[in-house]
Design a protein around this motif. Sequence first.
Motif, PDB file in Angstrom:
ATOM      1  N   GLN A 128      95.578  14.084 -40.558  1.00 54.20           N
ATOM      2  CA  GLN A 128      96.452  14.636 -39.537  1.00 54.20           C
ATOM      3  C   GLN A 128      95.948  16.041 -39.199  1.00 54.20           C
ATOM      4  N   THR A 129      96.004  16.435 -37.925  1.00 52.94           N
ATOM      5  CA  THR A 129      95.700  17.812 -37.564  1.00 52.94           C
ATOM      6  C   THR A 129      96.997  18.538 -37.212  1.00 52.94           C
ATOM      7  N   HIS A 130      97.123  19.734 -37.754  1.00 52.44           N
ATOM      8  CA  HIS A 130      98.322  20.565 -37.612  1.00 52.44           C
ATOM      9  C   HIS A 130      97.859  21.884 -36.990  1.00 52.44           C
ATOM     10  N   PHE A 131      98.142  22.054 -35.699  1.00 55.79           N
ATOM     11  CA  PHE A 131      97.635  23.206 -34.966  1.00 55.79           C
ATOM     12  C   PHE A 131      98.669  24.329 -34.916  1.00 55.79           C
ATOM     13  N   HIS A 132      98.216  25.549 -35.113  1.00 56.25           N
ATOM     14  CA  HIS A 132      98.946  26.735 -34.658  1.00 56.25           C
ATOM     15  C   HIS A 132      98.488  26.958 -33.222  1.00 56.25           C
ATOM     16  N   ALA A 133      99.382  26.720 -32.265  1.00 57.53           N
ATOM     17  CA  ALA A 133      99.043  26.864 -30.844  1.00 57.53           C
ATOM     18  C   ALA A 133     100.234  27.511 -30.166  1.00 57.53           C
ATOM     19  N   LEU A 134     100.099  28.772 -29.843  1.00 61.72           N
ATOM     20  CA  LEU A 134     101.235  29.529 -29.345  1.00 61.72           C
ATOM     21  C   LEU A 134     101.133  29.825 -27.851  1.00 61.72           C
ATOM     22  N   GLY A 135      99.956  30.235 -27.380  1.00 61.72           N
ATOM     23  CA  GLY A 135      99.769  30.502 -25.957  1.00 61.72           C
ATOM     24  C   GLY A 135      99.380  29.257 -25.185  1.00 61.72           C
ATOM     25  N   ASP A 136      99.527  29.306 -23.865  1.00 64.23           N
ATOM     26  CA  ASP A 136      99.278  28.106 -23.061  1.00 64.23           C
ATOM     27  C   ASP A 136      97.816  27.662 -23.118  1.00 64.23           C
ATOM     28  N   ARG A 137      96.875  28.601 -23.266  1.00 58.02           N
ATOM     29  CA  ARG A 137      95.481  28.180 -23.395  1.00 58.02           C
ATOM     30  C   ARG A 137      95.233  27.498 -24.735  1.00 58.02           C
ATOM     31  N   ALA A 138      95.816  28.031 -25.803  1.00 59.29           N
ATOM     32  CA  ALA A 138      95.654  27.405 -27.115  1.00 59.29           C
ATOM     33  C   ALA A 138      96.278  26.016 -27.140  1.00 59.29           C
ATOM     34  N   VAL A 139      97.442  25.868 -26.505  1.00 59.44           N
ATOM     35  CA  VAL A 139      98.085  24.548 -26.431  1.00 59.44           C
ATOM     36  C   VAL A 139      97.166  23.569 -25.706  1.00 59.44           C
ATOM     37  N   ARG A 140      96.608  24.007 -24.596  1.00 57.87           N
ATOM     38  CA  ARG A 140      95.716  23.110 -23.841  1.00 57.87           C
ATOM     39  C   ARG A 140      94.470  22.759 -24.658  1.00 57.87           C
ATOM     40  N   GLU A 141      93.896  23.743 -25.325  1.00 60.68           N
ATOM     41  CA  GLU A 141      92.704  23.482 -26.133  1.00 60.68           C
ATOM     42  C   GLU A 141      93.008  22.506 -27.263  1.00 60.68           C
ATOM     43  N   ALA A 142      94.179  22.638 -27.879  1.00 56.16           N
ATOM     44  CA  ALA A 142      94.547  21.704 -28.942  1.00 56.16           C
ATOM     45  C   ALA A 142      94.763  20.300 -28.391  1.00 56.16           C
ATOM     46  N   LEU A 143      95.455  20.197 -27.260  1.00 56.99           N
ATOM     47  CA  LEU A 143      95.662  18.874 -26.653  1.00 56.99           C
ATOM     48  C   LEU A 143      94.342  18.258 -26.199  1.00 56.99           C
ATOM     49  N   ASP A 144      93.436  19.082 -25.694  1.00 56.35           N
ATOM     50  CA  ASP A 144      92.110  18.569 -25.312  1.00 56.35           C
ATOM     51  C   ASP A 144      91.390  17.998 -26.534  1.00 56.35           C
ATOM     52  N   ALA A 145      91.561  18.658 -27.684  1.00 56.77           N
ATOM     53  CA  ALA A 145      90.924  18.168 -28.906  1.00 56.77           C
ATOM     54  C   ALA A 145      91.547  16.852 -29.359  1.00 56.77           C
ATOM     55  N   VAL A 146      92.862  16.740 -29.256  1.00 52.26           N
ATOM     56  CA  VAL A 146      93.527  15.484 -29.602  1.00 52.26           C
ATOM     57  C   VAL A 146      93.070  14.379 -28.644  1.00 52.26           C
ATOM     58  N   GLU A 147      92.955  14.706 -27.360  1.00 49.46           N
ATOM     59  CA  GLU A 147      92.500  13.717 -26.379  1.00 49.46           C
ATOM     60  C   GLU A 147      91.085  13.240 -26.702  1.00 49.46           C
ATOM     61  N   ALA A 148      90.226  14.165 -27.102  1.00 49.88           N
ATOM     62  CA  ALA A 148      88.856  13.773 -27.463  1.00 49.88           C
ATOM     63  C   ALA A 148      88.870  12.820 -28.654  1.00 49.88           C
ATOM     64  N   ALA A 149      89.740  13.117 -29.633  1.00 49.05           N
ATOM     65  CA  ALA A 149      89.832  12.245 -30.805  1.00 49.05           C
ATOM     66  C   ALA A 149      90.381  10.874 -30.432  1.00 49.05           C
ATOM     67  N   ARG A 150      91.374  10.841 -29.567  1.00 52.88           N
ATOM     68  CA  ARG A 150      91.943   9.556 -29.146  1.00 52.88           C
ATOM     69  C   ARG A 150      90.904   8.738 -28.368  1.00 52.88           C
TER      70      ARG A 150
END
Length: 545
Positions: free
Chosen positions: A343-365
Amino acid sequence: MPRTPADLVLTGGPVHTTDAARTRATTVAVTGDRITAVGHDEVRELIGPRTEVVDLAGRLLLPGFQDAHIHPVTAGQELAQCNLTDVKDATATIAAVRGYADANPDREWITGGGWSMDAFDGGAPTRQQLDTAVPDRPACLVNRDHHGAWVNSRALALAGIDRHTPDPADGRIERDDRGEPTGLLQEGAMDLVARHTPRSTAADRLAGLLRAQRRLHAYGITAWQDAIVGTYGSMDDVADAYLTADRDGSLTARVTGALWWDREHGSEQIPGLVARREELNGRNFRAGSVKIMQDGVAETGTAALLTPYLDACGCATANSGTSFVDPVELRRYVTELDALRFQTHFHALGDRAVREALDAVEAARTANGHTDTRPHLAHLQIVHPDDIPRFRALGATANIQPLWAAHEPQMDELTIPFLGGERAALQYPFAALLRSGATVAAGSDWPVSSADPLHGIHTAVNRVAPGGDSPVFLPEQRITLTEALAAYTAGSAYVNHLDDTGSIRAGALADLVVLDRDLYAAPPEEIAEARVLATYVGGRRVYGD
């Protein structure tokens, strides 16, 4: 044929099950560590001569609360150090530090923390202020959000920090007009001093864990995800405390550990994480998650934003915050971790960090398919509207910390002016995430903020902090009591891969909490006034008389 009597029956409801098939009941039976029946008077037939019967007397029975993002060992240790959590202004903060130092003359260093940025002008205390409280020894005190440290002159000198010391890549040394360090260290710069502080011992960490567990059980918490297991900066690895407590039976909560991703290294650390997952696999503790801190916090300008922060005059600056992990590399790392069923557990607080984390999840999916790894993004202070529907589409859980979604000085003085009105209106979009179909879990980030779930639920429902009289913070993002309870029970149970917890249903583990009142029978403004009377883990009472 007579039915086998239960070991425990709680009756006289109400019972809020969080089970969609049966949301309310009045009686619950427990045999061994599991719930065996849920219903009404018919369940009382399971009362036998040796059954313990608890009369709820109109009090509310809930599934045990779970915290999806918390640091209990650190919090428990800080409770035994200079604890500034409840101090509100600069004068009182300095006095509290002086009082602690005077009461502990044998301490080589004065350590602890929990001070509030809004207690000081511009959110920035100085070394000179701390020198007045601790003139004879080095002092290092982390702030409430644990992304900055306040140090005195002796600590700076011992660490060799002066006007010529460069900022580390992942942090900042605050400086005055002459370039001299002010005594405030942000993010990775904290470690320049913290590495010189006395190390905790295994006994310290175990004592901190057990001290924290007592408090968490008193709050009705039966399970949690520790958001940093591993060596982080100068913080010691807490895994030994969990292993010891799990082996000797003193760990009564169910705990998932999130292994720390060292942002100074890349994929070469993954085999070590695999080995640690195998090592840290006990009865009540396991470590199948990996924590990636993608950005910092908005108050210090280190949360990663899509557009720059503003200055005090409302003009755009050159600063858009910090992405601690290169976003392109992040996609590769998360894809590799996901393929190994982490499981990946992200600290993502700003909108760019949230997008970068979601992009990483999308790449994994895309690479691995939609496997049951249950990635989650914690904090989510600012989420761009385009990214809200992606949580449901990608199966990424929104891990919220509700206590932060309220007007208070740190928000009003140190955050909103530097975000600007349009971006500030995107903060903590709990209702929007739920409307989009996202799975929502909840946590506290304790010791950053209170671990009391009832305070978090109160804030999520009211968007006003407990005891506060401020205006409602973005009222359109309020959620219902049922939604907030689900986040702290079923939602966090999902994140923690504890599928036989989080609801009151036959066959589930008997992780339960009894409150002193029915939250549904009182105004939402009174939620935080409720108190926990008893907490059960696997049918065993771990808090209460």
